[in-house]
Design a protein around this motif. Structure first.
Motif, mmCIF file in Angstrom:
data_model
loop_
_atom_site.group_PDB
_atom_site.id
_atom_site.type_symbol
_atom_site.label_atom_id
_atom_site.label_comp_id
_atom_site.label_asym_id
_atom_site.label_seq_id
_atom_site.Cartn_x
_atom_site.Cartn_y
_atom_site.Cartn_z
ATOM 1 N N THR A 1 0.692 -1.344 0.004
ATOM 2 C CA THR A 1 -0.168 0.108 0.053
ATOM 3 C C THR A 1 0.926 1.376 -0.161
ATOM 4 O OG1 THR A 1 -1.725 -1.013 1.299
ATOM 5 C CG2 THR A 1 -1.927 1.151 1.220
ATOM 6 N N PRO A 2 0.823 1.980 -1.181
ATOM 7 C CA PRO A 2 1.556 3.135 -1.085
ATOM 8 C C PRO A 2 1.079 4.372 -0.161
ATOM 9 C CG PRO A 2 0.793 2.493 -3.289
ATOM 10 C CD PRO A 2 0.222 1.837 -2.289
ATOM 11 N N LEU A 3 2.317 5.035 0.292
ATOM 12 C CA LEU A 3 2.051 5.942 1.257
ATOM 13 C C LEU A 3 1.842 7.341 0.469
ATOM 14 C CD1 LEU A 3 4.530 4.900 3.862
ATOM 15 C CD2 LEU A 3 2.147 4.539 3.979
ATOM 16 N N ASP A 4 1.459 8.489 0.999
ATOM 17 C CA ASP A 4 1.311 9.700 0.415
ATOM 18 C C ASP A 4 2.811 10.146 -0.114
ATOM 19 O OD1 ASP A 4 -1.351 10.126 0.973
ATOM 20 O OD2 ASP A 4 -1.043 11.197 2.783
ATOM 21 N N CYS A 5 3.809 9.838 0.736
ATOM 22 C CA CYS A 5 5.172 10.101 0.347
ATOM 23 C C CYS A 5 5.579 9.477 -1.159
ATOM 24 C CB CYS A 5 6.393 9.931 1.156
ATOM 25 S SG CYS A 5 6.460 8.182 1.597
ATOM 26 N N HIS A 6 4.574 8.554 -1.715
ATOM 27 C CA HIS A 6 5.149 7.813 -3.001
ATOM 28 C C HIS A 6 4.293 8.522 -3.943
ATOM 29 C CE1 HIS A 6 5.856 4.062 -0.109
ATOM 30 N NE2 HIS A 6 6.991 4.702 -0.503
#
Length: 165
Positions: A53-58
């Motif tokens: 699950t990608p984070l906002d920083c991705h």
């Protein structure tokens, strides 16, 4: 039934968890890299599966995942899958000595649709070619039930010169 519909990972050791410490520092899949993605790949029948699950920083743009992250997920799932297949092809237990670790010889990625943030990604690997020193893995990356990226990894058995001395 599609690959994604049938993808249910079972309780088992992730391929990357069988790597010895010397091979566990990769930014994408290294269990000893606290700053990395630490993706984990598993067998799913004759295929392999990983979830991330990608984070906002991705982020690339608001609401969408950076393409370089997607390529790195395909890369690490591909090399991890290749390592597991090499053990399976030899009838050996994953992680048994001597170690069989694979590195990227070629990575080809096709972006089919924008990949949204905030959605679990599922990577499904299929083996195209299995040889002693070279394994080719085709990977589909889904966001939810939408196919967003396809890739192919040609994984090469890690040369001795890369092993810790």
């Amino acid at each position: 039934m599609s690959d994604l519909e049938s993808a249910q990972s079972t309780e088992q050791q992730a391929f990357q968890q069988a790597y010895p410490d010397d091979f566990s520092h990769c930014y994408g899949c290294g269990t000893l890299n606290a700053d990395g993605h630490q993706i984990k790949s598993y067998w799913h029948g004759e295929q392999t599966i990983a979830r991330f699950t990608p984070l906002d920083c991705h982020m690339a743009l608001p609401g969408f995942v950076y393409g370089g992250l997607l390529a790195s997920l395909i890369d690490c799932h591909g090399t991890g899958s290749a390592s597991a297949m090499a053990y399976k092809a030899q009838g050996r237990e994953l992680g048994s000595a001597p170690q069989m670790r694979f590195v990227t010889g070629n990575l080809n990625v096709s972006y089919l649709a924008p990949t949204p943030l905030g959605v679990e990604l599922t990577l499904i690997g299929d083996f195209v070619e299995v040889k002693e020193r070279k394994i080719t893995v085709a990977i589909k990356l889904y966001a939810g039930d939408k196919l967003c990226v396809t890739g192919q990894v040609i994984a090469i058995k890690m040369p001795n010169s890369m092993a810790a001395s």
